[in-house]
Design a protein around this motif. Structure first.
Motif, mmCIF file in Angstrom:
data_model
loop_
_atom_site.group_PDB
_atom_site.id
_atom_site.type_symbol
_atom_site.label_atom_id
_atom_site.label_comp_id
_atom_site.label_asym_id
_atom_site.label_seq_id
_atom_site.Cartn_x
_atom_site.Cartn_y
_atom_site.Cartn_z
ATOM 1 N N THR A 73 9.466 2.405 -5.611
ATOM 2 C CA THR A 73 9.842 1.000 -5.401
ATOM 3 C C THR A 73 8.826 0.013 -5.946
ATOM 4 O OG1 THR A 73 8.792 1.016 -3.210
ATOM 5 C CG2 THR A 73 11.117 1.648 -3.335
ATOM 6 N N ARG A 74 7.595 0.465 -6.156
ATOM 7 C CA ARG A 74 6.488 -0.411 -6.586
ATOM 8 C C ARG A 74 6.243 -1.543 -5.598
ATOM 9 N NH1 ARG A 74 6.713 -1.232 -13.152
ATOM 10 N NH2 ARG A 74 6.450 0.986 -13.691
ATOM 11 N N ILE A 75 6.594 -1.321 -4.361
ATOM 12 C CA ILE A 75 6.354 -2.324 -3.318
ATOM 13 C C ILE A 75 4.948 -2.130 -2.769
ATOM 14 C CG2 ILE A 75 7.060 -3.134 -1.045
ATOM 15 C CD1 ILE A 75 9.892 -2.331 -1.711
ATOM 16 N N ASN A 76 4.206 -3.225 -2.737
ATOM 17 C CA ASN A 76 2.830 -3.167 -2.241
ATOM 18 C C ASN A 76 2.831 -3.436 -0.740
ATOM 19 O OD1 ASN A 76 0.083 -3.094 -1.976
ATOM 20 N ND2 ASN A 76 -0.292 -5.056 -3.009
ATOM 21 N N SER A 77 2.364 -2.456 0.022
ATOM 22 C CA SER A 77 2.297 -2.622 1.478
ATOM 23 C C SER A 77 0.940 -3.141 1.941
ATOM 24 C CB SER A 77 2.583 -1.275 2.163
ATOM 25 O OG SER A 77 1.620 -0.312 1.784
ATOM 26 N N TYR A 78 0.039 -3.363 1.004
ATOM 27 C CA TYR A 78 -1.319 -3.831 1.341
ATOM 28 C C TYR A 78 -1.295 -5.346 1.474
ATOM 29 C CZ TYR A 78 -6.460 -3.912 1.159
ATOM 30 O OH TYR A 78 -7.789 -4.078 1.463
ATOM 31 N N SER A 79 -1.503 -5.840 2.685
ATOM 32 C CA SER A 79 -1.348 -7.269 2.957
ATOM 33 C C SER A 79 -2.643 -8.027 2.705
ATOM 34 C CB SER A 79 -0.914 -7.483 4.410
ATOM 35 O OG SER A 79 -1.924 -7.032 5.299
ATOM 36 N N ILE A 80 -2.507 -9.348 2.609
ATOM 37 C CA ILE A 80 -3.683 -10.207 2.433
ATOM 38 C C ILE A 80 -4.563 -10.164 3.677
ATOM 39 C CG2 ILE A 80 -4.424 -12.590 2.067
ATOM 40 C CD1 ILE A 80 -1.958 -13.068 0.432
ATOM 41 N N TYR A 81 -3.938 -10.041 4.826
ATOM 42 C CA TYR A 81 -4.693 -9.946 6.079
ATOM 43 C C TYR A 81 -5.631 -8.741 6.055
ATOM 44 C CZ TYR A 81 -5.550 -9.132 11.062
ATOM 45 O OH TYR A 81 -6.144 -8.911 12.280
ATOM 46 N N THR A 82 -5.122 -7.598 5.649
ATOM 47 C CA THR A 82 -5.947 -6.394 5.576
ATOM 48 C C THR A 82 -7.015 -6.528 4.494
ATOM 49 O OG1 THR A 82 -4.015 -5.098 6.250
ATOM 50 C CG2 THR A 82 -5.871 -3.896 5.334
ATOM 51 N N ALA A 83 -6.654 -7.161 3.378
ATOM 52 C CA ALA A 83 -7.612 -7.326 2.288
ATOM 53 C C ALA A 83 -8.799 -8.180 2.714
ATOM 54 C CB ALA A 83 -6.912 -7.960 1.080
ATOM 55 N N PHE A 84 -8.531 -9.275 3.419
ATOM 56 C CA PHE A 84 -9.633 -10.124 3.873
ATOM 57 C C PHE A 84 -10.452 -9.441 4.956
ATOM 58 C CE2 PHE A 84 -7.610 -13.729 1.733
ATOM 59 C CZ PHE A 84 -8.729 -14.400 1.269
ATOM 60 N N ALA A 85 -9.808 -8.624 5.786
ATOM 61 C CA ALA A 85 -10.555 -7.865 6.791
ATOM 62 C C ALA A 85 -11.516 -6.894 6.116
ATOM 63 C CB ALA A 85 -9.589 -7.113 7.709
ATOM 64 N N HIS A 86 -11.062 -6.234 5.064
ATOM 65 C CA HIS A 86 -11.930 -5.317 4.335
ATOM 66 C C HIS A 86 -13.039 -6.060 3.609
ATOM 67 C CE1 HIS A 86 -8.588 -2.017 4.144
ATOM 68 N NE2 HIS A 86 -9.118 -2.154 5.342
ATOM 69 N N LEU A 87 -12.725 -7.214 3.060
ATOM 70 C CA LEU A 87 -13.750 -8.005 2.380
ATOM 71 C C LEU A 87 -14.829 -8.460 3.351
ATOM 72 C CD1 LEU A 87 -14.818 -9.473 -0.125
ATOM 73 C CD2 LEU A 87 -13.306 -11.390 0.457
ATOM 74 N N CYS A 88 -14.411 -8.955 4.505
ATOM 75 C CA CYS A 88 -15.387 -9.400 5.516
ATOM 76 C C CYS A 88 -16.224 -8.239 6.031
ATOM 77 C CB CYS A 88 -14.663 -10.080 6.677
ATOM 78 S SG CYS A 88 -13.876 -11.648 6.248
ATOM 79 N N ALA A 89 -15.596 -7.075 6.204
ATOM 80 C CA ALA A 89 -16.343 -5.902 6.655
ATOM 81 C C ALA A 89 -17.390 -5.500 5.624
ATOM 82 C CB ALA A 89 -15.381 -4.747 6.925
ATOM 83 N N GLY A 90 -17.020 -5.528 4.348
ATOM 84 C CA GLY A 90 -17.968 -5.168 3.308
ATOM 85 C C GLY A 90 -19.133 -6.133 3.215
ATOM 86 N N LEU A 91 -18.837 -7.426 3.290
ATOM 87 C CA LEU A 91 -19.908 -8.417 3.228
ATOM 88 C C LEU A 91 -20.817 -8.329 4.454
ATOM 89 C CD1 LEU A 91 -17.970 -11.523 1.850
ATOM 90 C CD2 LEU A 91 -19.583 -10.057 0.627
ATOM 91 N N CYS A 92 -20.234 -8.061 5.609
ATOM 92 C CA CYS A 92 -21.029 -7.947 6.833
ATOM 93 C C CYS A 92 -22.041 -6.811 6.720
ATOM 94 C CB CYS A 92 -20.102 -7.732 8.024
ATOM 95 S SG CYS A 92 -20.960 -7.536 9.604
#
Length: 199
Positions: A73-92
């Motif tokens: 389907t090429r549907i992306n299930s990765y949400s912006i909410y999860t992406a920002f959570a991962h970004l904040c975790a990495g920066l922390c």
């Protein structure tokens, strides 16, 4: 989301290298005068190296948490909410590792030099004018002080006190990176999958 994986190892390794550099230079410098204290004072270098492992752990967890789009389907299930959570975790985790590495480097630099100077029986603060051009010697035994019954301690006792104080400061400096790792692991668990709710 992919931007959250590089900061932990990069910033943590930066802090680890910074701490190793500062502590290692002072360790080698002190080892010239007092080689016997090298293995004892290598602790700051070891603690600085551990910080890089914290960043590596977080980076692996975040990288494995990024799903691929559906093959059919090429549907992306990765949400912006999860992406920002991962970004904040990495920066922390990354910034905490960088700060902890710098703290360990500065404390280790001063601490190793202080312990080495005391072990070498020299003083950085001459008390008389003729000694101002160089180092003044400090007695490393209780020969003169023992007869008077004073509270003077030997050079070995002073060295141990300096080493214990440095070790306590290094432990709390290392804890800064550990706090960032804990928070990063907690934040990375927050996720939302696209298409999980029907509107």
């Amino acid at each position: 989301g992919g931007g959250g994986a590089p900061p932990p190892p990069c910033l943590s390794n930066w802090g680890s290298a910074w701490g190793t550099w500062k502590s290692g230079v002072s360790l080698v410098h002190t080892g010239i005068r007092h080689p016997a204290s090298v293995m004892k004072n290598v602790i700051p270098v070891v603690m600085a190296g551990v910080i890089g492992i914290y960043g590596l752990i977080v980076a692996v967890i975040l990288a494995e948490s990024i799903p691929k789009p559906g093959a059919d389907t090429r549907i992306n299930s990765y949400s912006i909410y999860t992406a920002f959570a991962h970004l904040c975790a990495g920066l922390c985790a990354g910034i905490s590792g960088l700060a902890a590495g710098g703290c360990i480097g500065i404390v280790g630099d001063a601490g190793v030099r202080a312990v080495g100077y005391r072990a070498s029986a020299i003083s950085l603060f001459p008390s008389s004018v003729p000694e101002a051009s160089g180092y003044s010697t400090i007695p490393d035994d209780d020969g003169g002080a023992g007869a008077g019954g004073g509270d003077d301690v030997s050079g070995s006792d002073d060295q141990n006190k300096l080493f214990v104080g440095m070790l306590i400061m290094l432990i709390f400096s290392e804890a800064l990176a550990l706090y960032g790792l804990i928070v990063a692991l907690i934040v990375s668990q927050h996720s939302y999958t696209c298409g999980s709710d029907e509107f």
